[in-house]
Design an enzyme around this catalytic site. Structure first.
Site, PDB file in Angstrom:
ATOM      1  N   TYR A 113      -5.213  -0.995   8.964  1.00 48.85           N
ATOM      2  CA  TYR A 113      -5.182  -1.823   7.761  1.00 48.85           C
ATOM      3  C   TYR A 113      -4.163  -1.223   6.809  1.00 48.85           C
ATOM      4  O   TYR A 113      -4.095  -0.005   6.642  1.00 48.85           O
ATOM      5  CB  TYR A 113      -6.569  -1.824   7.105  1.00 48.85           C
ATOM      6  CG  TYR A 113      -6.638  -2.513   5.771  1.00 48.85           C
ATOM      7  CD1 TYR A 113      -6.973  -3.861   5.680  1.00 48.85           C
ATOM      8  CD2 TYR A 113      -6.357  -1.819   4.585  1.00 48.85           C
ATOM      9  CE1 TYR A 113      -7.038  -4.501   4.443  1.00 48.85           C
ATOM     10  CE2 TYR A 113      -6.421  -2.464   3.348  1.00 48.85           C
ATOM     11  CZ  TYR A 113      -6.758  -3.793   3.292  1.00 48.85           C
ATOM     12  OH  TYR A 113      -6.817  -4.431   2.079  1.00 48.85           O
ATOM     13  N   GLU A 201      -1.148  -7.621   2.011  1.00 47.97           N
ATOM     14  CA  GLU A 201      -2.163  -7.049   2.892  1.00 47.97           C
ATOM     15  C   GLU A 201      -1.820  -7.353   4.349  1.00 47.97           C
ATOM     16  O   GLU A 201      -1.601  -8.512   4.703  1.00 47.97           O
ATOM     17  CB  GLU A 201      -3.530  -7.643   2.540  1.00 47.97           C
ATOM     18  CG  GLU A 201      -4.687  -7.028   3.313  1.00 47.97           C
ATOM     19  CD  GLU A 201      -6.013  -7.693   2.959  1.00 47.97           C
ATOM     20  OE1 GLU A 201      -6.868  -7.032   2.338  1.00 47.97           O
ATOM     21  OE2 GLU A 201      -6.185  -8.881   3.278  1.00 47.97           O
TER      22      GLU A 201
END
Lengths: 392, 299
Positions: A113, A201
């Site tokens: 991530y 993101e």
């Protein structure tokens, strides 16, 4: 402002960041050509069909499907394009899928991530990475916060190379893959800063079997205040993904957000508007919307405010709560009277005006021939409107 | 005493020749504040407010010529970040920026810049500061406030007016009212102001009006627990706001569990703040707190 995954990936590509590539279509007639293109130009034998909507949780909702062949890809495309996709972020009504991305399937060795956003408390941007890719980051933050590693970016200095190295190391990357990560992280921050993003993101950020780092998904939101600096970004806005009433309101400088209650509210100021919603709830009602008519409330804004509130069929009563500071209440009162005359109102309206010229305003309303319920205080207004909504 | 501004503040208005600037500078002057000039680059040497005050090309010029120590900013968003930095660089002690819509990334840099100077900065996107019978540096309607002993801190404009109105109905006046703004990056925080009110002899109780989003209320509550002896009455707007939606203010968005109204209220109460559930009860709650002090239940 939000954009789709395929648009976010185009931006990443423009900054030299490797992405899971593909072709995005809106019409089933283009399906075979799209699959052909992904297969020929990207050398893909397997595909991922991905619904393009502005909401997370697409995979769980059935909007992302792995397809082992061209035939399966076509089948999945037919299923997804035009479906109503329900995820934890769309609400129970779901979202109609109007665009679908045909993407190359990649061999995934590891999932990470990576994200950049503002740390409000520090007043600095923060670059975060986690070894727990592909999951909801909120869950990781709750259950194993030690797995999220952060680097605060000092204003004016950008993401320094040592910080990018720290992040790559935190993910346990080595050799070529680590080098790729260091370059990628710096490019990501450059994109974030240059385009005035509010969040970038990449979840998941993957390492392929070949050891290459690739953005498998991408979410980018932008700071609305900075859109005037980025016309090309603004052009990516997809109005289909926004509530039509909210888009309508924005054109008249009204800040409207639809909720699921039955008491419509028209208020000046965001804080007072939220507090008005709160007190309606506390008195046993349920707000149908947030509506801030802003500092320059006049006849036109009141009229349009009414029109937009009443476009919601759930609304059983309306509360107008205006605290006149610079705005004079008598002007607001005239606006209300005029608006009520023009619009065919079929719900009770409670009006509470306080501040500048409130007394004059109350007289104006009392002496007019429009049917309004007058309230003296904030409390009184809430009680009256909740009562009116019940009776209607 | 009061805090931040008083009759002696020497106020300049950046953007005084614009329509907003002219209108509000006039209001501040009529309220009795000491407006000593304005700044508009390229219009130095002219006068503004019907000849009442001089216009300077820069804050540095205004600082030198009329000893300005407070600046009120109405410059449009594309130029506002620069205007704030200019004021700080010129040594203006208090900078209040009303402008709404400044890009967040620019504010991140502004805050870092201003923090390196000795200036205090309030805003942006706020209604400003009002010390009743002292000075008004902002856009609050002066007539709603009256001199007294309650300090008011708020993220919101009209909700501040509502609170001040309720205080008035209870016969309570204010020492100073400050709207700090609801943007993600702001200058002066709730904690900063709690500290100032705690040390202000004129202030006996403090109203703190927050909203969903960010963690400023929590930081302030924790500070209050350890350092504030005066009663603090708190309200958090937005308990009905759905997560992930920006409620008007750029900062009013619940993006984590501890940014919700319920979470903030719980923590504030744990820190000894008197949290009111209904926004209509703010005035009454302050009155009750002050009565308790009088009869010696609380001190």
């Amino acid at each position: 402002m939000k954009i789709h995954e395929y648009q976010a990936k185009e931006l990443l590509k423009g900054y030299g960041i490797p992405i899971q590539d593909g072709v995005t279509i809106e019409d089933l007639a283009e399906a075979e050509a799209a699959i052909d293109k992904v297969s020929k130009e990207l050398g893909a034998e397997q595909f991922v069909i991905k619904a393009q909507i502005h909401a997370g949780g697409r995979g769980k909702g059935g909007g992302v499907k792995f397809s082992t062949s061209r035939g399966k890809a076509l089948e999945n495309l037919k299923d997804i394009l035009g479906m109503t996709l329900i995820t934890h972020q769309t609400g129970p009504e779901g979202r109609l899928v109007k665009k679908v991305m045909v993407a190359e399937a990649l061999d995934i060795k590891q999932e990470f991530y990576a994200a950049i956003t503002l740390d409000r408390a520090k007043g600095m941007d923060t670059f975060m990475v986690s070894s727990e890719g592909g999951m909801e980051i909120e869950e990781v933050a709750k259950n194993s916060p030690e797995k999220i590693v952060k680097e605060a970016i000092v204003p004016g200095f950008g993401l320094r190379p040592f910080q990018a190295r720290n992040l790559a190391q935190a993910l346990g990357l080595e050799g070529q893959t680590a080098k790729q990560a260091i370059g990628m992280f710096q490019k990501l921050y450059k994109l974030y800063r240059e385009l005035d993003c509010s969040i970038v993101e990449i979840n998941p950020l993957i390492v392929t079997e070949q050891g290459d780092l690739v953005a498998l998904d991408a979410k980018i939101n932008f700071d609305d205040n900075a859109l005037y600096l980025h016309k090309d970004v603004e052009a990516m806005r997809d109005l289909d993904e926004e509530d039509p009433a909210e888009v309508d309101a924005a054109e008249f400088n009204l800040n409207y957000i639809k909720l699921d209650g039955n008491v419509g509210c028209m208020v000046n100021g965001a804080g007072l508007a939220m507090a008005t919603m709160d007190i309606i709830k506390q008195r046993g009602g349920s707000p149908a919307n947030f509506l801030d008519v802003g500092g320059g409330a006049n006849v036109e804004t009141v009229k349009n405010g009414f029109r937009i509130i009443l476009s919601d069929p759930n609304v059983k009563a309306v509360l107008i709560n205006i605290f006149g500071g610079i705005v004079r209440c008598d002007r607001i009162a005239n606006g209300i009277i005029e608006a009520v005359k023009v619009l065919d109102l079929n719900v009770p309206v409670v009006v509470r005006l306080a501040g500048t010229n409130a007394e004059v305003a109350k007289e104006l309303l009392a002496n007019s021939d429009v049917d309004l319920i007058s309230a003296d205080s904030f409390e009184d207004a809430a009680v009256k409107v909740v009562e009116a909504a019940k009776g209607n | 005493m009061a805090i931040l501004v008083d009759k002696n503040s020497k106020i300049i208005v950046q953007g005084i020749t614009g329509s907003e600037g002219t209108f509000h500078a006039t209001q501040c002057l009529e309220y009795g504040g000491n407006v000593v000039g304005g700044v508009t680059p390229g219009k130095g040497g002219q006068t503004a407010l019907e000849g009442k005050v001089p216009v300077f090309n820069s804050c540095a010029e205004a600082r030198k010529a009329v000893h300005a120590n407070v600046s009120l900013i109405f410059v449009p968003p594309p130029f506002a970040a620069d205007a704030i930095m200019e004021a700080a660089a010129a040594g203006i002690e208090l900078i209040v920026c009303i402008t709404e819509g400044i890009p967040v990334a620019q504010m991140v840099e502004v805050k870092a810049f201003v923090d390196k100077t000795g200036s205090r900065f309030v805003g942006p996107n706020c209604p400003g500061v009002l010390t009743p019978e002292g000075a008004k540096v902002g856009i609050m309607p002066g007539f709603i406030a009256k001199k007294g002993t309650v300090g008011v801190i708020s993220k919101s404009g009209t909700l501040t007016y509502e609170a001040v109105h309720q205080l008035g109905s209870e016969g309570l006046g204010q020492s100073t009212c400050i709207g700090i703004g609801g943007d993600p990056i702001i200058g002066t925080t709730m904690k900063d102001l709690l500290e100032m009110f705690e040390h202000d002899d004129e202030t006996e109780a403090i109203v703190m009006i927050g909203e969903i989003g960010g963690s400023m209320e929590i930081e302030a509550a924790q500070y209050a627990k350890a350092n504030v002896s005066k009663p603090v009455i708190g309200f958090i707007a937005g308990q009905t706001a759905p997560p992930g939606r920006r409620m008007g203010h750029a900062g009013a968005i619940v993006s984590g569990a501890d940014e919700s109204a319920a979470a903030k209220k719980k923590l504030m109460a744990e820190c000894g703040i008197h949290v009111v559930e209904s926004p209509a009860d703010i005035g009454r709650a302050v009155k009750e707190s002050l009565n308790k002090i009088e009869i010696g239940v609380e001190s």
